[in-house]
Write a protein that holds these residues in place. Sequence first.
Motif, mmCIF file in Angstrom:
data_model
loop_
_atom_site.group_PDB
_atom_site.id
_atom_site.type_symbol
_atom_site.label_atom_id
_atom_site.label_comp_id
_atom_site.label_asym_id
_atom_site.label_seq_id
_atom_site.Cartn_x
_atom_site.Cartn_y
_atom_site.Cartn_z
ATOM 1 N N ILE A 154 25.994 40.699 46.910
ATOM 2 C CA ILE A 154 27.442 40.778 46.738
ATOM 3 C C ILE A 154 27.917 42.171 47.141
ATOM 4 C CG2 ILE A 154 27.351 41.530 44.320
ATOM 5 C CD1 ILE A 154 29.816 39.668 43.848
ATOM 6 N N GLU A 155 29.103 42.222 47.712
ATOM 7 C CA GLU A 155 29.746 43.487 48.090
ATOM 8 C C GLU A 155 30.966 43.692 47.206
ATOM 9 O OE1 GLU A 155 32.458 45.147 51.780
ATOM 10 O OE2 GLU A 155 30.779 43.807 52.239
ATOM 11 N N LEU A 156 31.083 44.883 46.620
ATOM 12 C CA LEU A 156 32.212 45.214 45.761
ATOM 13 C C LEU A 156 33.006 46.359 46.371
ATOM 14 C CD1 LEU A 156 30.456 45.260 42.250
ATOM 15 C CD2 LEU A 156 31.643 43.336 43.333
ATOM 16 N N LEU A 157 34.305 46.304 46.185
ATOM 17 C CA LEU A 157 35.177 47.420 46.537
ATOM 18 C C LEU A 157 35.949 47.804 45.284
ATOM 19 C CD1 LEU A 157 36.381 49.277 48.781
ATOM 20 C CD2 LEU A 157 38.216 47.586 49.015
ATOM 21 N N ILE A 158 35.598 48.949 44.700
ATOM 22 C CA ILE A 158 36.345 49.399 43.530
ATOM 23 C C ILE A 158 37.686 49.959 44.001
ATOM 24 C CG2 ILE A 158 34.224 49.904 42.262
ATOM 25 C CD1 ILE A 158 34.874 52.898 42.698
ATOM 26 N N TYR A 180 34.367 54.402 33.569
ATOM 27 C CA TYR A 180 33.346 53.416 33.924
ATOM 28 C C TYR A 180 33.882 51.976 33.987
ATOM 29 C CZ TYR A 180 30.016 57.195 33.168
ATOM 30 O OH TYR A 180 29.334 58.393 33.245
ATOM 31 N N ILE A 181 35.181 51.789 33.906
ATOM 32 C CA ILE A 181 35.764 50.445 33.992
ATOM 33 C C ILE A 181 36.750 50.415 35.157
ATOM 34 C CG2 ILE A 181 37.155 48.681 32.826
ATOM 35 C CD1 ILE A 181 36.073 49.684 30.171
ATOM 36 N N TRP A 182 36.498 49.504 36.112
ATOM 37 C CA TRP A 182 37.268 49.466 37.352
ATOM 38 C C TRP A 182 37.641 48.035 37.726
ATOM 39 C CZ3 TRP A 182 38.458 53.526 40.865
ATOM 40 C CH2 TRP A 182 37.992 54.791 40.469
ATOM 41 N N GLN A 183 38.810 47.911 38.347
ATOM 42 C CA GLN A 183 39.144 46.679 39.059
ATOM 43 C C GLN A 183 38.411 46.692 40.398
ATOM 44 O OE1 GLN A 183 43.354 46.005 39.551
ATOM 45 N NE2 GLN A 183 43.845 46.747 37.497
ATOM 46 N N VAL A 184 37.931 45.526 40.820
ATOM 47 C CA VAL A 184 37.187 45.449 42.076
ATOM 48 C C VAL A 184 37.648 44.244 42.894
ATOM 49 C CG1 VAL A 184 35.160 46.473 40.959
ATOM 50 C CG2 VAL A 184 35.280 43.988 41.245
ATOM 51 N N LEU A 185 37.378 44.312 44.167
ATOM 52 C CA LEU A 185 37.371 43.141 45.038
ATOM 53 C C LEU A 185 35.916 42.776 45.280
ATOM 54 C CD1 LEU A 185 40.023 44.048 47.778
ATOM 55 C CD2 LEU A 185 40.348 42.652 45.743
ATOM 56 N N ALA A 186 35.625 41.505 45.327
ATOM 57 C CA ALA A 186 34.247 41.048 45.509
ATOM 58 C C ALA A 186 34.163 40.146 46.735
ATOM 59 C CB ALA A 186 33.764 40.299 44.277
ATOM 60 N N ARG A 187 33.056 40.284 47.466
ATOM 61 C CA ARG A 187 32.803 39.403 48.606
ATOM 62 C C ARG A 187 31.336 38.991 48.611
ATOM 63 N NH1 ARG A 187 34.407 41.370 54.576
ATOM 64 N NH2 ARG A 187 32.662 42.776 54.163
ATOM 65 N N PRO A 188 31.025 37.705 48.546
ATOM 66 C CA PRO A 188 31.970 36.590 48.367
ATOM 67 C C PRO A 188 32.542 36.591 46.957
ATOM 68 C CG PRO A 188 29.715 35.793 48.309
ATOM 69 C CD PRO A 188 29.625 37.230 48.667
ATOM 70 N N SER A 189 33.798 36.193 46.851
ATOM 71 C CA SER A 189 34.507 36.311 45.578
ATOM 72 C C SER A 189 34.138 35.217 44.583
ATOM 73 C CB SER A 189 36.017 36.286 45.825
ATOM 74 O OG SER A 189 36.394 35.069 46.454
ATOM 75 N N LYS A 190 33.756 34.052 45.062
ATOM 76 C CA LYS A 190 33.586 32.903 44.166
ATOM 77 C C LYS A 190 32.314 32.967 43.334
ATOM 78 C CE LYS A 190 36.343 29.693 46.932
ATOM 79 N NZ LYS A 190 36.366 28.409 47.682
ATOM 80 N N LYS A 230 45.953 40.217 36.247
ATOM 81 C CA LYS A 230 46.906 39.133 36.455
ATOM 82 C C LYS A 230 46.849 38.586 37.875
ATOM 83 C CE LYS A 230 50.765 42.291 37.457
ATOM 84 N NZ LYS A 230 52.135 42.731 37.049
ATOM 85 N N HIS A 231 46.291 39.384 38.792
ATOM 86 C CA HIS A 231 46.101 38.915 40.172
ATOM 87 C C HIS A 231 44.709 38.334 40.379
ATOM 88 C CE1 HIS A 231 49.910 40.723 41.274
ATOM 89 N NE2 HIS A 231 49.509 41.893 40.823
ATOM 90 N N ASN A 232 43.967 38.167 39.282
ATOM 91 C CA ASN A 232 42.628 37.570 39.275
ATOM 92 C C ASN A 232 41.557 38.480 39.881
ATOM 93 O OD1 ASN A 232 41.138 35.362 38.282
ATOM 94 N ND2 ASN A 232 40.930 34.512 40.346
ATOM 95 N N PHE A 233 41.822 39.790 39.959
ATOM 96 C CA PHE A 233 40.784 40.717 40.369
ATOM 97 C C PHE A 233 39.789 40.884 39.221
ATOM 98 C CE2 PHE A 233 44.254 42.880 43.011
ATOM 99 C CZ PHE A 233 43.918 42.168 44.162
ATOM 100 N N PRO A 234 38.490 40.833 39.493
ATOM 101 C CA PRO A 234 37.512 41.073 38.423
ATOM 102 C C PRO A 234 37.604 42.511 37.901
ATOM 103 C CG PRO A 234 36.487 40.039 40.342
ATOM 104 C CD PRO A 234 37.847 40.480 40.767
ATOM 105 N N ILE A 235 37.393 42.666 36.606
ATOM 106 C CA ILE A 235 37.302 43.982 35.974
ATOM 107 C C ILE A 235 35.859 44.165 35.529
ATOM 108 C CG2 ILE A 235 38.106 45.468 34.108
ATOM 109 C CD1 ILE A 235 40.691 43.816 34.057
#
Length: 359
Positions: A92-96, A103-113, A136-141
């Motif tokens: 998995i690839e994450l973009l914080i 130590y707590i960040w919102q991330v984008l994940a690829r693949p997201s599912k 609220k935009h469904n970004f993982p925390i």
Amino acid sequence: MSYDKHILIYNRYLILIMIVDQFDYNLPPERIAKRPARPRDSSKLMHISEHSIKDKYFYQLPEMLKKNDVLVFNNTRVLPARIFGEVSKRKIELLIHRQEEDYIWQVLARPSKILRDNDIVNFPDSSYAQVIGRTKHNFPILKFFTGNKSFKHFLDLNGQVPIPPYLNRKYDNEDIVDYQTVFASEDGSVAAPTAGLHFTERIIQKIKDMGIIIEFVTLHIGIGTFKNITEKDIINHKMHEEYISITEDVAKRLNNAKSNGSRIVAVGTTALRTLESSSLDGGVILPSSKFTDLFVMPGYKFKIVDLLLTNFHLPRSSLMVLISAFAGIEIIKKSYQYAIDNNYRFYSYGDACLIERKK
């Protein structure tokens, strides 16, 4: 120029809604700069005013400035925010992109599912992170567990600088230096304030030797910088919030300079948005430490910035709308076509332009 027929109030000013197609243009792929000019200040610099377009080089910038000008830089530093790990033995690839707490960040994940609540992401250095919620935009925390390492050390070990996708190439070690301004000091961005990439220590010193004042503000650039406008009417476009900061001392000096007739030169659209987001209608800049989602579009009344130093931006982007508001849409269209016809280089590693505000 075509407009929608309806009218609305924006920032207390009456404007016609404009369709996003007016901020589009066709760019030949070979005009996208894959690498910066070397040295940085050897890039081209287009000087744009209401009545003229002039070809310069960036090292000539000091000659284009006045002694009492004030240059305002964004001192954000790009994080090595792209990190790679495994979840349930799948890569998995994450973009914080936004910090919630230490130590707590919102991330984008690829693949997201494949990333679900409570999942554990393991990293090569034995650190790990756990999904503890969603925005609220469904970004993982994610909460990161890095042992005795600081989060900065963890990123330095595991992360890569997230170069823009339109470069259409792999990240390499040259980007570590190339995709960072020489004055970057405040960690927090996932993209560079690209107007600042042209500056070298030499040209900064030359500007200081002229008596020109340099000030620093902060805007941590988020994922919205890569987002095109998808709405037909640009008023419906929603900006992602980004953190900004102006210290009390900087605000005081800028206000004094403005009252003494100095021109305020924003180095980049992020510096402009920081200044305009922190100002009152009368042109007074307030100290700030907050989030902004300011979307500058035609009809906006600029309160602070007189000149804008910026790169050439993507079509149908909020930045293309911003510079059209600043200079006038017709002069921007004309200057962009001139840039295409005269071999200017576009986007993050491309050439720059110095734009005078429309009177």
